[in-house]
Design a protein around this motif. Structure first.
Motif, PDB file in Angstrom:
ATOM      1  N   UNK A  39       0.813 -30.897 -23.740  1.00  0.00           N
ATOM      2  CA  UNK A  39      -0.241 -32.486 -23.432  1.00  0.00           C
ATOM      3  C   UNK A  39      -1.013 -32.360 -24.654  1.00  0.00           C
ATOM      4  N   UNK A  40      -0.584 -31.256 -25.284  1.00  0.00           N
ATOM      5  CA  UNK A  40      -1.673 -31.674 -26.845  1.00  0.00           C
ATOM      6  C   UNK A  40      -1.297 -31.873 -27.899  1.00  0.00           C
ATOM      7  N   UNK A  41       0.012 -32.655 -27.659  1.00  0.00           N
ATOM      8  CA  UNK A  41       0.997 -31.938 -28.757  1.00  0.00           C
ATOM      9  C   UNK A  41       2.419 -33.584 -28.625  1.00  0.00           C
ATOM     10  N   UNK A  42       2.058 -33.991 -27.179  1.00  0.00           N
ATOM     11  CA  UNK A  42       3.660 -34.563 -26.704  1.00  0.00           C
ATOM     12  C   UNK A  42       3.536 -36.283 -27.738  1.00  0.00           C
ATOM     13  N   UNK A  43       2.163 -36.088 -28.296  1.00  0.00           N
ATOM     14  CA  UNK A  43       2.326 -38.055 -28.649  1.00  0.00           C
ATOM     15  C   UNK A  43       2.060 -37.561 -30.281  1.00  0.00           C
ATOM     16  N   UNK A  44       2.684 -36.445 -30.657  1.00  0.00           N
ATOM     17  CA  UNK A  44       3.029 -36.337 -31.984  1.00  0.00           C
ATOM     18  C   UNK A  44       3.916 -36.107 -32.386  1.00  0.00           C
ATOM     19  N   UNK A  45       4.368 -36.706 -33.577  1.00  0.00           N
ATOM     20  CA  UNK A  45       5.793 -35.557 -34.370  1.00  0.00           C
ATOM     21  C   UNK A  45       5.091 -33.569 -34.215  1.00  0.00           C
TER      22      UNK A  45
ATOM     23  N   UNK B  10     -13.857 -28.456 -31.858  1.00  0.00           N
ATOM     24  CA  UNK B  10     -14.214 -29.464 -31.923  1.00  0.00           C
ATOM     25  C   UNK B  10     -13.119 -30.076 -33.039  1.00  0.00           C
ATOM     26  N   UNK B  11     -13.449 -29.238 -34.247  1.00  0.00           N
ATOM     27  CA  UNK B  11     -12.506 -29.040 -35.564  1.00  0.00           C
ATOM     28  C   UNK B  11     -11.285 -28.551 -35.249  1.00  0.00           C
ATOM     29  N   UNK B  12     -10.371 -28.433 -34.851  1.00  0.00           N
ATOM     30  CA  UNK B  12      -9.451 -27.968 -33.983  1.00  0.00           C
ATOM     31  C   UNK B  12      -9.019 -29.208 -33.459  1.00  0.00           C
ATOM     32  N   UNK B  13     -10.241 -29.712 -32.378  1.00  0.00           N
ATOM     33  CA  UNK B  13      -9.107 -30.632 -32.022  1.00  0.00           C
ATOM     34  C   UNK B  13      -9.438 -32.298 -33.073  1.00  0.00           C
ATOM     35  N   UNK B  14     -10.655 -32.506 -33.051  1.00  0.00           N
ATOM     36  CA  UNK B  14     -10.127 -33.371 -34.252  1.00  0.00           C
ATOM     37  C   UNK B  14      -9.208 -33.133 -35.319  1.00  0.00           C
ATOM     38  N   UNK B  15      -8.646 -31.914 -36.057  1.00  0.00           N
ATOM     39  CA  UNK B  15      -7.700 -32.258 -36.889  1.00  0.00           C
ATOM     40  C   UNK B  15      -6.358 -32.293 -35.925  1.00  0.00           C
ATOM     41  N   UNK B  16      -6.212 -32.420 -35.044  1.00  0.00           N
ATOM     42  CA  UNK B  16      -5.181 -32.567 -33.946  1.00  0.00           C
ATOM     43  C   UNK B  16      -4.847 -34.152 -34.073  1.00  0.00           C
ATOM     44  N   UNK B  17      -6.123 -34.881 -33.339  1.00  0.00           N
ATOM     45  CA  UNK B  17      -6.514 -36.324 -32.758  1.00  0.00           C
ATOM     46  C   UNK B  17      -5.743 -36.839 -34.285  1.00  0.00           C
ATOM     47  N   UNK B  18      -6.218 -36.270 -35.639  1.00  0.00           N
ATOM     48  CA  UNK B  18      -6.066 -37.115 -36.646  1.00  0.00           C
ATOM     49  C   UNK B  18      -4.310 -36.681 -37.569  1.00  0.00           C
ATOM     50  N   UNK B  19      -3.895 -35.505 -37.268  1.00  0.00           N
ATOM     51  CA  UNK B  19      -2.485 -35.493 -37.843  1.00  0.00           C
ATOM     52  C   UNK B  19      -1.628 -35.734 -37.502  1.00  0.00           C
ATOM     53  N   UNK B  20      -0.503 -36.573 -38.971  1.00  0.00           N
ATOM     54  CA  UNK B  20       0.494 -36.945 -38.830  1.00  0.00           C
ATOM     55  C   UNK B  20       1.950 -35.918 -38.382  1.00  0.00           C
ATOM     56  N   UNK B  21       1.355 -35.161 -38.162  1.00  0.00           N
ATOM     57  CA  UNK B  21       2.275 -34.379 -37.332  1.00  0.00           C
ATOM     58  C   UNK B  21       2.038 -32.811 -37.561  1.00  0.00           C
ATOM     59  N   UNK B  22       2.378 -32.544 -36.646  1.00  0.00           N
ATOM     60  CA  UNK B  22       1.812 -30.585 -36.090  1.00  0.00           C
ATOM     61  C   UNK B  22       2.702 -29.461 -35.942  1.00  0.00           C
ATOM     62  N   UNK B  23       2.928 -28.565 -36.960  1.00  0.00           N
ATOM     63  CA  UNK B  23       4.022 -27.939 -36.526  1.00  0.00           C
ATOM     64  C   UNK B  23       3.593 -26.200 -36.409  1.00  0.00           C
ATOM     65  N   UNK B  24       3.749 -26.098 -34.572  1.00  0.00           N
ATOM     66  CA  UNK B  24       3.713 -25.068 -34.016  1.00  0.00           C
ATOM     67  C   UNK B  24       4.012 -23.694 -34.725  1.00  0.00           C
ATOM     68  N   UNK B  25       3.072 -22.875 -34.886  1.00  0.00           N
ATOM     69  CA  UNK B  25       4.200 -21.627 -34.958  1.00  0.00           C
ATOM     70  C   UNK B  25       3.166 -20.095 -33.863  1.00  0.00           C
ATOM     71  N   UNK B  26       4.492 -20.077 -32.552  1.00  0.00           N
ATOM     72  CA  UNK B  26       3.988 -19.341 -31.937  1.00  0.00           C
ATOM     73  C   UNK B  26       4.931 -17.921 -31.590  1.00  0.00           C
ATOM     74  N   UNK B  27       3.794 -16.635 -31.143  1.00  0.00           N
ATOM     75  CA  UNK B  27       3.812 -15.217 -31.040  1.00  0.00           C
ATOM     76  C   UNK B  27       4.219 -15.336 -29.637  1.00  0.00           C
ATOM     77  N   UNK B  28       4.476 -13.853 -29.736  1.00  0.00           N
ATOM     78  CA  UNK B  28       3.647 -13.009 -28.263  1.00  0.00           C
ATOM     79  C   UNK B  28       2.586 -13.316 -27.559  1.00  0.00           C
ATOM     80  N   UNK B  29       1.621 -13.761 -28.050  1.00  0.00           N
ATOM     81  CA  UNK B  29       0.313 -13.797 -27.880  1.00  0.00           C
ATOM     82  C   UNK B  29       0.451 -15.155 -26.673  1.00  0.00           C
ATOM     83  N   UNK B  30       1.439 -16.324 -26.712  1.00  0.00           N
ATOM     84  CA  UNK B  30       0.897 -17.020 -26.297  1.00  0.00           C
ATOM     85  C   UNK B  30       1.903 -17.400 -24.735  1.00  0.00           C
TER      86      UNK B  30
END
Length: 286
Positions: free
Chosen positions: A98-104, A9-29
């Motif tokens: 789908x989670x970030x497409x409407x964000x910068x 819930x905290x993560x979803x709230x942070x994403x909803x309120x964010x002006x920007x999202x920086x995704x850092x992805x490793x092999x686990x994804x």
């Protein structure tokens, strides 16, 4: 379970309120998307190599000292086709978009399987720091340029027999004639071409543009092989950027520095489950 739900819930709230999202992805994804290098996926596609050479997973095969380039490229062409040009078993990348497409957003990744772009992430928002299975370079290298390999890879796979490709398919540098190799950061010969530098510049411009904004540093499936690329910079920026939030989603968990603990959401769970659950949440959860 309750703690994990609260973290989601905290993560979803942070994403909803964010002006920007920086995704850092490793092999686990990619592993969460089913792009695994062992087990059934290995035996389905590489049993003949396992029988002939003795290795039992794709990762080990990548280090096998093949005696001839015909054998080397027979293995690697099949590996590249499977892990670069085929879609993953699970739509983890699609769901993440789908989670970030409407964000910068911007993505920096150590993965080299190109799954972000295949799933629809904008190319101008991607920085493949460690290379790309879909590119070759001169093995010397005699020049700083990379070459698309898709057509030749498919030919190698179609024409190989007894774990060998025909000699006429062995790729060589168009300038010096020496053997080509994958454009992967394995040593100091890695080629950072014009596209690599342009992506790096876009990434750093993105960071400069958002340093005073509400930013979520979303670390997904990152291990400890190269923490200086994603994890440590994410920690440092979270510490000094007043509105930044650091998020770690990792099956093995991670260490959180005390300096950013109050600005951190950490979830130890399978990424596929976490992303699926995030998509099911809405604002009524808060």
């Amino acid at each position: 379970m309750e703690k994990k739900t609260n973290m989601l819930i905290l993560l979803k709230k942070a994403l909803d309120e964010a002006d920007a999202v920086v995704i850092g992805a490793g092999a686990g994804l990619s592993s969460a998307a089913g792009m695994t290098y062992s087990g059934q996926r290995f035996t389905d596609h590489f049993q003949d190599f396992a029988d002939r050479y003795g290795f039992q997973d794709m990762y080990s095969g990548g280090f096998y000292p093949f005696a001839a380039l015909e054998e080397y490229w027979a293995y690697w062409s099949r590996f590249i086709e499977l892990n670069r040009y085929c879609s993953p078993p699970y739509p983890v990348y699609d769901d993440l978009l789908e989670l970030v497409k409407n964000k910068d957003y911007f993505v920096i990744t150590t993965n080299v399987d190109h799954q972000f772009q295949k799933s629809g992430f904008e190319r101008k928002r991607l920085f493949y720091m460690q290379g790309d299975f879909g590119l070759w370079q001169c093995g010397v290298p005699c020049h700083q340029k990379t070459y698309d390999n898709e057509e030749l890879v498919h030919q190698m796979v179609r024409r190989q027999t007894a774990c060998r490709i025909p000699p006429d398919l062995i790729p060589t540098c168009p300038l010096c004639g020496k053997p080509m190799r994958m454009n992967l950061r394995m040593d100091t010969t890695f080629v950072e071409d014009e596209g690599w530098h342009a992506a790096a510049q876009r990434y750093h411009q993105f960071l400069r543009r958002h340093q005073d904004h509400k930013v979520v540093f979303l670390e997904l499936g990152v291990g400890w092989n190269t923490p200086g690329i994603i994890r440590y910079p994410f920690w440092q920026r979270t510490k000094v950027w007043p509105q930044a939030v650091y998020v770690s989603v990792n099956l093995e968990g991670t260490v959180i520095p005390n300096e950013i603990r109050s600005k951190t959401v950490s979830i130890q769970d399978d990424l596929r489950h976490v992303i699926t659950q995030l998509r099911s949440l809405d604002q009524s959860s808060f």
